[in-house]
Design a protein around this motif. Sequence first.
Motif, PDB file in Angstrom:
ATOM      1  N   MET A  16       0.699  -0.813   0.406  1.00  0.00           N
ATOM      2  CA  MET A  16       0.137   0.012  -0.034  1.00  0.00           C
ATOM      3  C   MET A  16       0.513   1.366  -0.019  1.00  0.00           C
ATOM      4  SD  MET A  16      -3.486  -0.676   2.267  1.00  0.00           S
ATOM      5  CE  MET A  16      -2.026  -1.751   3.730  1.00  0.00           C
ATOM      6  N   GLU A  63     -12.321   8.563   8.258  1.00  0.00           N
ATOM      7  CA  GLU A  63     -11.943   7.577   6.530  1.00  0.00           C
ATOM      8  C   GLU A  63     -11.985   6.013   7.918  1.00  0.00           C
ATOM      9  OE1 GLU A  63     -10.243   5.116   2.482  1.00  0.00           O
ATOM     10  OE2 GLU A  63      -8.884   5.978   4.294  1.00  0.00           O
ATOM     11  N   GLY A  65     -11.037   2.062   7.436  1.00  0.00           N
ATOM     12  CA  GLY A  65     -10.482   1.350   6.440  1.00  0.00           C
ATOM     13  C   GLY A  65      -9.172   2.305   5.788  1.00  0.00           C
ATOM     14  N   CYS A  66      -8.841   2.808   7.063  1.00  0.00           N
ATOM     15  CA  CYS A  66      -7.178   4.535   5.546  1.00  0.00           C
ATOM     16  C   CYS A  66      -6.876   3.547   5.046  1.00  0.00           C
ATOM     17  CB  CYS A  66      -7.455   4.764   7.368  1.00  0.00           C
ATOM     18  SG  CYS A  66      -6.827   4.083   8.686  1.00  0.00           S
ATOM     19  N   GLY A  67      -5.959   2.289   5.718  1.00  0.00           N
ATOM     20  CA  GLY A  67      -4.754   1.784   5.470  1.00  0.00           C
ATOM     21  C   GLY A  67      -3.672   2.166   6.035  1.00  0.00           C
ATOM     22  N   ARG A  70      -3.070   6.979   2.670  1.00  0.00           N
ATOM     23  CA  ARG A  70      -3.657   7.540   1.824  1.00  0.00           C
ATOM     24  C   ARG A  70      -4.786   8.454   1.353  1.00  0.00           C
ATOM     25  NH1 ARG A  70      -6.192   6.849  -4.000  1.00  0.00           N
ATOM     26  NH2 ARG A  70      -7.433   5.099  -2.544  1.00  0.00           N
ATOM     27  N   GLU A  89      -8.652   1.764  11.197  1.00  0.00           N
ATOM     28  CA  GLU A  89      -7.639   0.665  10.377  1.00  0.00           C
ATOM     29  C   GLU A  89      -7.791  -0.337  11.367  1.00  0.00           C
ATOM     30  OE1 GLU A  89      -6.429  -0.058   7.309  1.00  0.00           O
ATOM     31  OE2 GLU A  89      -5.970  -1.807   8.910  1.00  0.00           O
ATOM     32  N   HIS A  90      -8.254  -1.421  11.103  1.00  0.00           N
ATOM     33  CA  HIS A  90      -8.022  -2.566  12.159  1.00  0.00           C
ATOM     34  C   HIS A  90      -6.836  -3.860  12.378  1.00  0.00           C
ATOM     35  CE1 HIS A  90     -10.464  -5.700   9.381  1.00  0.00           C
ATOM     36  NE2 HIS A  90      -9.472  -5.059   8.361  1.00  0.00           N
ATOM     37  N   MET A 126     -12.399   4.330   0.769  1.00  0.00           N
ATOM     38  CA  MET A 126     -11.999   4.417  -0.396  1.00  0.00           C
ATOM     39  C   MET A 126     -11.033   2.891  -0.760  1.00  0.00           C
ATOM     40  SD  MET A 126     -13.511   7.468  -0.866  1.00  0.00           S
ATOM     41  CE  MET A 126     -13.864   7.615  -2.725  1.00  0.00           C
ATOM     42  N   PHE A 127     -11.250   3.008  -2.178  1.00  0.00           N
ATOM     43  CA  PHE A 127      -9.998   1.703  -2.821  1.00  0.00           C
ATOM     44  C   PHE A 127     -11.046  -0.007  -2.459  1.00  0.00           C
ATOM     45  CE2 PHE A 127      -6.637  -0.081  -4.871  1.00  0.00           C
ATOM     46  CZ  PHE A 127      -6.887   0.392  -6.424  1.00  0.00           C
ATOM     47  N   THR A 129     -12.482  -0.753  -0.302  1.00  0.00           N
ATOM     48  CA  THR A 129     -12.808  -1.750   1.535  1.00  0.00           C
ATOM     49  C   THR A 129     -14.383  -2.406   1.626  1.00  0.00           C
ATOM     50  OG1 THR A 129     -11.345  -0.789   1.579  1.00  0.00           O
ATOM     51  CG2 THR A 129     -11.964  -1.177   3.532  1.00  0.00           C
ATOM     52  N   GLN A 133     -15.291  -7.411   3.021  1.00  0.00           N
ATOM     53  CA  GLN A 133     -16.519  -6.709   4.258  1.00  0.00           C
ATOM     54  C   GLN A 133     -17.605  -8.492   4.065  1.00  0.00           C
ATOM     55  OE1 GLN A 133     -15.583  -4.902   6.781  1.00  0.00           O
ATOM     56  NE2 GLN A 133     -14.164  -3.588   4.746  1.00  0.00           N
ATOM     57  N   PHE A 139     -21.772  -2.969   5.709  1.00  0.00           N
ATOM     58  CA  PHE A 139     -20.753  -2.183   6.820  1.00  0.00           C
ATOM     59  C   PHE A 139     -21.128  -0.308   6.474  1.00  0.00           C
ATOM     60  CE2 PHE A 139     -16.585  -0.159   4.831  1.00  0.00           C
ATOM     61  CZ  PHE A 139     -15.597  -0.016   5.863  1.00  0.00           C
TER      62      PHE A 139
HETATM   63  C1  LIG Z   1      -7.741  -1.816  -0.291  1.00  0.00           C
HETATM   64  S1  LIG Z   1      -6.654  -0.983   1.522  1.00  0.00           S
HETATM   65  C2  LIG Z   1      -7.406   0.731   1.123  1.00  0.00           C
HETATM   66  C3  LIG Z   1      -6.637   1.433   2.260  1.00  0.00           C
HETATM   67  C4  LIG Z   1      -6.908   3.280   1.720  1.00  0.00           C
HETATM   68  N1  LIG Z   1      -8.538   3.270   1.798  1.00  0.00           N
HETATM   69  C5  LIG Z   1      -6.667   3.127   0.619  1.00  0.00           C
HETATM   70  O1  LIG Z   1      -7.383   3.455  -0.229  1.00  0.00           O
HETATM   71  O2  LIG Z   1      -5.593   3.766   0.111  1.00  0.00           O
HETATM   72  C6  LIG Z   1      -7.985  -1.894   3.003  1.00  0.00           C
HETATM   73  C7  LIG Z   1      -8.227  -1.245   4.378  1.00  0.00           C
HETATM   74  O3  LIG Z   1      -8.919  -1.129   5.233  1.00  0.00           O
HETATM   75  C8  LIG Z   1      -8.738  -1.763   6.719  1.00  0.00           C
HETATM   76  N2  LIG Z   1      -9.602  -2.547   6.801  1.00  0.00           N
HETATM   77  C9  LIG Z   1     -10.672  -3.403   6.248  1.00  0.00           C
HETATM   78  N3  LIG Z   1     -11.897  -3.514   6.488  1.00  0.00           N
HETATM   79  C10 LIG Z   1     -11.899  -2.348   7.836  1.00  0.00           C
HETATM   80  C11 LIG Z   1     -12.681  -2.104   8.712  1.00  0.00           C
HETATM   81  N4  LIG Z   1     -13.581  -3.072   8.952  1.00  0.00           N
HETATM   82  N5  LIG Z   1     -12.928  -1.903   9.923  1.00  0.00           N
HETATM   83  C12 LIG Z   1     -11.088  -1.091   9.775  1.00  0.00           C
HETATM   84  N6  LIG Z   1     -10.602  -1.755   9.037  1.00  0.00           N
HETATM   85  C13 LIG Z   1     -10.854  -2.272   7.644  1.00  0.00           C
HETATM   86  C14 LIG Z   1      -7.327  -3.204   5.799  1.00  0.00           C
HETATM   87  O4  LIG Z   1      -6.611  -3.387   6.850  1.00  0.00           O
HETATM   88  C15 LIG Z   1      -6.754  -2.385   4.545  1.00  0.00           C
HETATM   89  O5  LIG Z   1      -5.470  -1.685   5.512  1.00  0.00           O
END
Ligand SMILES: C[S@@+](CC[C@H](N)C(=O)[O-])C[C@H]1O[C@@H](n2cnc3c(N)ncnc32)[C@H](O)[C@@H]1O
Length: 230
Positions: A16, A63, A65-67, A70, A89-90, A126-127, A129, A133, A139
């Motif tokens: 990422m 956001e 699922g912020c990873g 970004r 971010e989990h 975004m992206f 996420t 789920q 979600f």
């Molecule tokens: C596809 S990546 C997108 C990262 C960032 N949003 C971007 O667009 O660059 C998804 C991220 O969301 C996190 N994630 C997925 N489901 C989640 C949830 N229910 N709660 C928190 N984080 C989550 C994952 O661990 C991962 O880091």
Amino acid sequence: METSGQAQNTNCLGCMRRFEQALRTGSWKRLPKPLFFWYQAAAKEEELLRSLFKETKATSGIEVGCGPGRILEFMLAEIQAITCMVGVEHNPETAAYAKTRFRQERQVEILEAAPKIEKFDISLSMFSTAGNQAEPWIFVADLFNLSTRLTAFSVYKLGLEKERMRIYAQFGHENIQVAGSCIILNDKLVQNLRSQAFSYKEVEAACKALTKDYEIIDASHLNYVVVLRH
Ligand SMILES: C[S@@+](CC[C@H](N)C(=O)[O-])C[C@H]1O[C@@H](n2cnc3c(N)ncnc32)[C@H](O)[C@@H]1O
């Protein structure tokens, strides 16, 4: 990875981060398709978010699922008036990275679970996420409940599984499985990551269940960006 499309990532976080760097430098524009589409999807998301931020005059955002951050970084750059921004971010390793990254930004907070009561002007995921789920539309409903003005999220379009599998393979994934509308990654890089894609009709039905004021934007070859307004 950005210029050659060769697999170099050792985990999701590293991947990422490199992905974000390639977006910022623009090096992705020289990549061959279908890898090009992957970056184009993210670039288009950002382009659309830029105009949504202007429209809402947001001062707070979240956001889920912020990873590594970004979109948080993008929000910081684009919304001068932002006073409160939460990234959820989990994944503990990725959350720890994001906490370190934004440690000097007083308005940014990184949480490992979404807040239950707090509301924000805008909520984002975004992206694609949402497609990671087990219950994507629950979600999205929860995400909508976190905002007072506007929610935006993106999803992969259904029917592009072969192209997406080629992209995942270029990032070093192995034994990529398809189960219905889901691609499942389970290898040395990630364990049991599902990534669901959706038809326009499915997305439309889910939006209608939440609000009359929605937009499903055909953002790029790979994804829709969905906007829900209160
Ligand atoms: C596809 S990546 C997108 C990262 C960032 N949003 C971007 O667009 O660059 C998804 C991220 O969301 C996190 N994630 C997925 N489901 C989640 C949830 N229910 N709660 C928190 N984080 C989550 C994952 O661990 C991962 O880091």
